[in-house]
Write a protein that holds these residues in place. Structure first.
Motif, short mmCIF file in Angstrom:
data_model
loop_
_atom_site.label_atom_id
_atom_site.label_comp_id
_atom_site.label_asym_id
_atom_site.label_seq_id
_atom_site.Cartn_x
_atom_site.Cartn_y
_atom_site.Cartn_z
N THR A 330 -12.47 2.05 -10.35
CA THR A 330 -12.10 3.17 -9.49
C THR A 330 -12.64 2.98 -8.07
O THR A 330 -12.58 3.90 -7.24
N LEU A 331 -13.14 1.79 -7.79
CA LEU A 331 -13.62 1.52 -6.42
C LEU A 331 -12.45 1.62 -5.45
O LEU A 331 -11.34 1.16 -5.74
N ARG A 332 -12.73 2.17 -4.28
CA ARG A 332 -11.74 2.10 -3.20
C ARG A 332 -11.89 0.70 -2.60
O ARG A 332 -12.91 0.39 -1.98
N ALA A 333 -10.89 -0.13 -2.84
CA ALA A 333 -11.05 -1.54 -2.49
C ALA A 333 -9.87 -2.03 -1.65
O ALA A 333 -8.77 -1.46 -1.71
N ALA A 334 -10.11 -3.09 -0.89
CA ALA A 334 -9.04 -3.67 -0.06
C ALA A 334 -9.09 -5.19 -0.15
O ALA A 334 -10.17 -5.78 -0.12
N VAL A 335 -7.91 -5.79 -0.27
CA VAL A 335 -7.80 -7.26 -0.25
C VAL A 335 -6.58 -7.62 0.61
O VAL A 335 -5.72 -6.79 0.87
N VAL A 336 -6.54 -8.87 1.03
CA VAL A 336 -5.39 -9.37 1.79
C VAL A 336 -4.83 -10.58 1.06
O VAL A 336 -5.58 -11.31 0.39
N VAL A 337 -3.53 -10.78 1.17
CA VAL A 337 -2.92 -11.92 0.50
C VAL A 337 -1.71 -12.40 1.31
O VAL A 337 -1.00 -11.60 1.93
N SER A 338 -1.51 -13.70 1.30
CA SER A 338 -0.30 -14.26 1.90
C SER A 338 0.74 -14.40 0.79
O SER A 338 0.55 -15.17 -0.15
N ASP A 339 1.81 -13.61 0.87
CA ASP A 339 2.84 -13.66 -0.17
C ASP A 339 4.17 -13.12 0.36
O ASP A 339 4.48 -11.92 0.24
N PRO A 340 4.99 -13.99 0.97
CA PRO A 340 6.25 -13.54 1.57
C PRO A 340 7.19 -12.84 0.59
O PRO A 340 7.87 -11.88 0.96
N SER A 341 7.21 -13.26 -0.68
CA SER A 341 8.17 -12.63 -1.59
C SER A 341 7.73 -11.21 -1.93
O SER A 341 8.58 -10.33 -2.10
N ALA A 342 6.44 -10.98 -2.02
CA ALA A 342 5.96 -9.60 -2.26
C ALA A 342 6.31 -8.71 -1.07
O ALA A 342 6.67 -7.54 -1.24
N VAL A 343 6.21 -9.28 0.15
CA VAL A 343 6.55 -8.50 1.34
C VAL A 343 8.04 -8.15 1.32
O VAL A 343 8.44 -7.01 1.58
N ARG A 344 8.85 -9.15 0.98
CA ARG A 344 10.30 -8.91 0.94
C ARG A 344 10.61 -7.77 -0.04
O ARG A 344 11.37 -6.86 0.24
N ARG A 345 9.97 -7.82 -1.19
CA ARG A 345 10.19 -6.79 -2.21
C ARG A 345 9.76 -5.43 -1.67
O ARG A 345 10.45 -4.42 -1.88
#
Ligand SMILES: [Zn+2]
Length: 506
Positions: A330-345
């Motif tokens: 339940t932590l309020r957490a943040a991550v970053v990722v490089s993923d063009p197909s997820a962005v497209r979706r």
């Protein structure tokens, strides 16, 4: 007096799943010779520092330019990069002969699919066309690979003194001042090179505190007291798989004996710190445990250096997100990722929509992935302004980006992660790191400039990736096991080579 300034700068990661072609280099800059002055003169970079010193010099040198190519770290460069660079540099040099000097801004650890030491190849090609007395001086990253051949073909080498790197411009100034002193100097500086048989994790030291800061301080003292004119400590970055690697020390003085003595002294001290540079890693679960402990100070910064795009990794590993989701944290957490197909979706689904997302492994099939129902919080063009010292104000482009929420976890998905150590990477897209319990940062040390002022705790995590901090886990093929950490030589005695070229042509 005429001086040509040029740049070819990228840190390579031999273990990256991707190669760096010209399209990838556009993440930084690809400047034609006639664009360099206007574009970089006021930028806090090595070329900017060189231009400043040259323009202020009483000797009023004529300043001419070669191309300036600079890229975010990545996999080994495609041959087209060196071809494009040399096809602009060599004609620029020939058109400006005779030249008194060429000043290079390099990284030092650029590898291509053809050459392990691209900088050495560039200098060799330049030496073949300039007059014998032409001074070749280079500014390098502290994580550069400086083999004997590169050192012996240059008259002046200066490396960054700070890590996180904030002295790009000052290193350019040092290079230019020493380069000018070497041109027609009555007493030109002499450079000594001492190899150090070690490679260590880049996440394990910095110059904001600890023994490495003290060693830099010792080097500065040698300069302040006049024993040396300049010094550089090159901790070869550990994701470079080359057959004859070394860390190295460069010392520059007015006479050969002083330069050699300084290089030996600094090399012995650097090797002496090898055990102090061992990374202290916690498992991802241990970091989550800590962040879940009410006693921890928030935000807890989880350092995911193994997947750092600054170190040439692909930034597409979801190892931290996976553990948070599997644990139903339940932590309020943040991550970053490089993923063009997820962005497209995310763009297909639209803001406020919910859908199943598969994220991770966009470039590296070895990466940890997640598959879960996520909510599209926001969509972006991916532009943001860096605040990090040395790049302040620079506009970075992540490509189309989206913020997706999975329970309490926010994922910034983008095309290409740029400047992962800058808190603006999150902040500009509505993720204010100060308001989170756990923030995963895909950087080694650069992030400390921006994050240290507000981080509750900073914990280096044992994550997988092409820039893994545990060197023993990296799939080296060429690096011989005669270096530390594979071989520990308690009786190591440094040997310094004096580069005598500076005297030979006067
Ligand atoms: Zn570096």
């Amino acid at each position: 007096m005429k001086v040509l300034v040029t740049e070819l700068r990228q840190e390579s990661n031999s273990f990256s799943a991707a190669r760096s072609g010209l399209a990838y280099w556009r993440s930084g800059w690809l400047l034609e010779p006639d664009e360099v002055h206007a574009t970089l003169r006021t930028v806090e970079c090595a070329v900017g520092g060189m231009i400043e010193v040259l323009e202020r010099s009483e000797r009023r040198p004529e300043i001419v330019f070669g191309p300036a190519f600079c890229s975010q770290s990545g996999g080994p460069a495609e041959p087209e990069v060196l071809e494009a660079f040399l096809s602009r540099l060599l004609p620029a040099i020939e058109a400006n002969l005779p030249l008194d000097a060429v000043f290079f801004s390099f990284h030092g650890a650029l590898q291509s699919t053809e050459f392990d030491d691209v900088e050495g190849e560039v200098v060799r090609r330049v030496r073949a066309v300039v007059p014998p007395g032409c001074v070749l001086a280079a500014s390098l990253d502290m994580h550069g690979f400086v083999p004997r051949g590169l050192a012996a073909s240059l008259d002046v080498i200066c490396g960054y003194h700070t890590y996180p790197h904030v002295d790009f411009a000052e290193t350019g100034r040092r290079t230019a001042r020493l380069g000018l002193a070497t041109i027609a100097g009555a007493e030109p500086p002499v450079m000594a090179w001492a190899p150090v048989p070690m490679i260590v994790s880049a996440s394990a030291y910095n110059t904001m505190g600890g023994p490495f800061r003290d060693l830099i301080g010792h080097g500065r003292q040698l300069v302040d007291t006049g024993a040396l004119l300049d010094f550089s400590l090159f901790q070869m970055q550990p994701w470079l798989d080359v057959s004859d690697p070394n860390s190295a020390v460069i010392a520059i003085a007015l006479d050969a004996e002083a330069a050699a003595r300084g290089a030996r002294d600094l090399a012995a001290r650097l090797y002496g710190l090898r055990h102090a540079f061992a990374p202290r890693l916690s498992s991802v679960d241990a970091v989550i445990d800590r962040a879940e402990d009410p006693a921890s100070v928030k935000p807890v910064i989880l350092v995911d250096s193994a997947d750092s795009p600054n170190a040439g990794a692909t930034g597409d590993n979801m190892a931290v997100a996976r553990r948070l989701l599997d644990r139903r944290s339940t932590l309020r957490a943040a991550v970053v990722v490089s993923d063009p197909s997820a962005v497209r979706r995310a763009f297909e689904v639209g803001v406020g929509g919910t859908a199943e997302f598969a994220i991770g492994g966009a470039a590296d099939p070895r990466a940890v992935t997640i598959r879960a129902e996520g909510y599209v919080r926001s969509l972006h063009d991916g532009e943001y302004r860096q605040e990090f010292v040395g790049h302040g104000g620079k506009v970075s482009r992540l490509g189309r980006s989206a913020v997706l929420r999975f329970g309490q976890l926010d994922v910034l998905a983008c095309h290409t992660i740029v400047a992962p150590g800058d808190p603006q990477l999150f902040r500009a897209f509505g993720i204010e790191p100060r308001l989170y319990d756990l923030v995963a940062v895909k950087a080694n040390t650069s992030f400390r400039v921006g994050y240290a002022p507000f981080a509750g705790e900073i914990i280096e995590a044992d994550t997988p990736g092409a820039a893994a901090p545990d060197i023993a886990t990296l799939p080296f093929r060429k690096v011989p096991k005669t270096l530390f950490p594979w071989t520990d030589d308690a009786s190591f005695e440094p040997v310094a080579d004096v580069i005598r070229r500076t005297r030979d042509f006067t």
